[in-house]
Design an enzyme around this catalytic site. Structure first.
Site, PDB file in Angstrom:
ATOM      1  N   CYS A   1      17.725  34.918   0.895  1.00  0.00           N
ATOM      2  CA  CYS A   1      17.091  35.245  -0.379  1.00  0.00           C
ATOM      3  C   CYS A   1      15.977  34.266  -0.741  1.00  0.00           C
ATOM      4  O   CYS A   1      16.218  33.060  -0.818  1.00  0.00           O
ATOM      5  CB  CYS A   1      18.154  35.250  -1.478  1.00  0.00           C
ATOM      6  SG  CYS A   1      17.479  35.462  -3.138  1.00  0.00           S
TER       7      CYS A   1
ATOM      8  N   TRP B   1      27.340  39.474  -3.030  1.00  0.00           N
ATOM      9  CA  TRP B   1      27.261  38.582  -1.881  1.00  0.00           C
ATOM     10  C   TRP B   1      28.665  38.115  -1.507  1.00  0.00           C
ATOM     11  O   TRP B   1      29.510  37.897  -2.375  1.00  0.00           O
ATOM     12  CB  TRP B   1      26.401  37.369  -2.211  1.00  0.00           C
ATOM     13  CG  TRP B   1      24.977  37.690  -2.533  1.00  0.00           C
ATOM     14  CD1 TRP B   1      24.459  37.973  -3.766  1.00  0.00           C
ATOM     15  CD2 TRP B   1      23.888  37.768  -1.613  1.00  0.00           C
ATOM     16  NE1 TRP B   1      23.110  38.216  -3.669  1.00  0.00           N
ATOM     17  CE2 TRP B   1      22.733  38.093  -2.363  1.00  0.00           C
ATOM     18  CE3 TRP B   1      23.768  37.584  -0.229  1.00  0.00           C
ATOM     19  CZ2 TRP B   1      21.477  38.244  -1.765  1.00  0.00           C
ATOM     20  CZ3 TRP B   1      22.521  37.729   0.360  1.00  0.00           C
ATOM     21  CH2 TRP B   1      21.399  38.056  -0.409  1.00  0.00           C
TER      22      TRP B   1
ATOM     23  N   THR C   1      23.549  38.099  -8.498  1.00  0.00           N
ATOM     24  CA  THR C   1      22.407  37.551  -7.792  1.00  0.00           C
ATOM     25  C   THR C   1      22.583  36.078  -7.440  1.00  0.00           C
ATOM     26  O   THR C   1      23.369  35.357  -8.060  1.00  0.00           O
ATOM     27  CB  THR C   1      21.125  37.700  -8.640  1.00  0.00           C
ATOM     28  OG1 THR C   1      21.271  36.941  -9.859  1.00  0.00           O
ATOM     29  CG2 THR C   1      20.860  39.157  -8.987  1.00  0.00           C
TER      30      THR C   1
ATOM     31  N   TYR D   1       7.985  43.179  -3.170  1.00  0.00           N
ATOM     32  CA  TYR D   1       9.058  44.127  -3.488  1.00  0.00           C
ATOM     33  C   TYR D   1       8.489  45.393  -4.119  1.00  0.00           C
ATOM     34  O   TYR D   1       8.996  46.495  -3.887  1.00  0.00           O
ATOM     35  CB  TYR D   1      10.078  43.478  -4.427  1.00  0.00           C
ATOM     36  CG  TYR D   1      10.957  42.467  -3.755  1.00  0.00           C
ATOM     37  CD1 TYR D   1      12.204  42.814  -3.244  1.00  0.00           C
ATOM     38  CD2 TYR D   1      10.548  41.136  -3.613  1.00  0.00           C
ATOM     39  CE1 TYR D   1      13.014  41.885  -2.610  1.00  0.00           C
ATOM     40  CE2 TYR D   1      11.347  40.196  -2.982  1.00  0.00           C
ATOM     41  CZ  TYR D   1      12.575  40.578  -2.479  1.00  0.00           C
ATOM     42  OH  TYR D   1      13.369  39.663  -1.843  1.00  0.00           O
TER      43      TYR D   1
END
Length: 328
Positions: free
Chosen positions: A41, A74, A108, A172
Site C-alpha cells: 500500500c 487486511w 485501511t 486510482y
C-alpha cells in the site's frame, strides 16, 4: 463511484490523534502502540518510511499485513499461524471492531492500534506521518531529519495537495474510472502534473527546500509503483517512469537513500494490485516484470546540491524482521 464514472475516494477516517499531551485520550508512550502497514500500500508505505527516517522503531512497533486481502480486511498471513504476534489478531478488522463494533467504512492501512485495548486509534494516513514528526519528537533518533519544518509547511502543504489530487489519487482515478470520459480526464490531469513535477525538479534535488521533506515521501511511494503497476494495470501509459528522465533520476535518488528503497517490496506490490483488483484483472495473473535492476543505477542528482538529511544523519539499517529483498 460517481454517476459520471469518476472514482471518488472515501476520505472519512478515524481522526483520533496520538499526541504528546494526550488531549484525545492517547498520549505518546513508547511501546504502547503498534503501527500496522502493508508493503503493497502506498499510503502505508509513507508511514513506514517516516518511522525509519525518524528512528522510531524502538518506541513504535510495526505489524505487516500480507499483500492480498478480501472484502473483510487486511490479514496477517505473513506471520506464523496467520496472527499478528503482538496484537494476536488474524485480521486488522478485529481492531477496528473493538473500537466500533459497527464500524461502517473500509478497513485501511496504515492504522495505529492501542496494544493494551486492542482498539484502533487512527487510520488517518495524512495526519499519522505529520504527528510522527511533531508529537513523537521526544523519541526521534539523534540526527533525525526535519521532515515537516515549520518554515516550509505552507509550501509543503501546497505541493502535497496538488500531488495528492492529481498523482497519488490520480492514478486510482485512471484505474477505477468507469467511463472513457472520466478516464481521459484523470489521465490528462495525471500527466500534466507529472510534467509540472519534472519542471520543478529539473534544477532542484528535492520538492521543497534542499532536504528531504514530507512532500518527497508522499510523491515517492506513488512513483515507486508507477512502472510495476500503474502504467499497465491502471492504464497510465503515456510513458513509463523510466522514460521520464527527471522523475526517473529523482525517484532513483530517493530509492537509494536509506529509509526509502529498503521499505519497497515489488513482488508484494504487484501481487496486491493484480490479484485483488479482479474487476480490472479478472485472471489474477501477476506480471513477472519489469526488471528491477535499474533502481540501483547512478542517478546524478547529487550535482544539484542539497543534502538528504540536512544537518542530520541517515538512519541505521532496518530491523532484521523488517528487511525486504533488494532489487536484483
Amino acid at each position: 463511484m460517481a454517476d459520471d464514472g469518476d472514482y471518488k475516494r472515501d476520505q472519512n477516517y478515524i481522526t483520533t490523534r496520538i499526541t504528546a499531551d494526550g488531549r484525545d485520550g492517547y498520549p505518546v508512550e513508547p511501546g504502547r502502540y503498534r503501527l500496522v502497514i502493508a508493503r503493497a500500500c502506498p499510503w502505508a508505505n509513507r508511514a513506514a518510511i517516516v518511522r525509519r527516517l525518524l528512528g522510531l522503531e524502538d518506541v513504535l512497533s510495526m505489524g505487516i499485513a500480507g499483500p492480498v486481502h478480501d472484502e473483510r480486511s487486511w490479514t496477517f498471513d505473513l506471520d506464523p499461524g496467520g496472527k499478528d504476534p503482538v496484537l494476536g489478531i488474524e485480521r486488522l478488522q478485529e481492531a477496528f471492531f473493538k473500537r466500533d463494533p459497527e464500524y461502517p467504512r473500509g478497513i485501511t492501512v496504515p492504522a495505529i492500534v492501542d496494544i493494551p485495548t486492542g482498539q484502533v486509534v487512527t487510520n488517518d494516513f495524512n495526519q499519522i506521518t505529520i504527528d510522527m514528526s511533531g508529537e513523537w519528537a521526544k523519541y526521534h533518533r539523534p540526527g533525525a531529519p526535519a521532515l515537516y519544518p515549520e518554515h516550509l509547511r505552507d509550501e509543503i502543504d501546497e505541493v502535497n495537495a496538488k500531488v495528492f489530487a492529481d498523482v497519488n489519487n490520480g492514478v486510482y482515478r485512471c484505474g477505477f474510472a468507469s467511463t472513457q470520459e472520466a478516464y481521459e480526464a484523470a489521465y490528462e490531469r495525471l500527466f500534466a502534473r507529472l510534467d509540472w513535477l519534472s519542471d520543478r525538479l529539473a534544477n532542484q534535488r528535492y520538492l521543497v527546500g534542499d532536504t528531504i521533506t514530507e512532500a518527497d515521501i508522499r510523491l515517492f511511494t506513488t512513483l515507486a509503483r508507477f512502472d510495476a503497476v500503474y502504467h499497465g494495470h491502471f492504464k497510465c501509459n503515456r510513458q513509463k517512469l523510466a522514460e521520464m528522465p527527471v522523475l526517473w533520476a529523482y525517484v532513483r535518488d530517493l530509492f537509494q537513500t536509506p529509509g526509502f528503497g529498503d521499505t519497497i517490496h515489488f513482488p508484494q506490490i504487484k501481487e496486491h494490485y493484480y490479484v485483488v483488483h479482479r474487476t480490472i484483472n479478472p485472471t489474477g495473473i501477476v506480471p513477472v516484470g519489469p526488471d528491477e535492476s535499474g533502481w540501483l543505477t547512478p542517478h546524478g542528482r547529487e550535482e544539484l546540491g542539497g543534502k538528504p538529511f540536512g544537518d542530520g544523519t541517515p538512519p541505521g539499517p532496518p530491523l532484521d524482521a523488517e528487511r525486504v529483498p533488494s532489487p536484483a
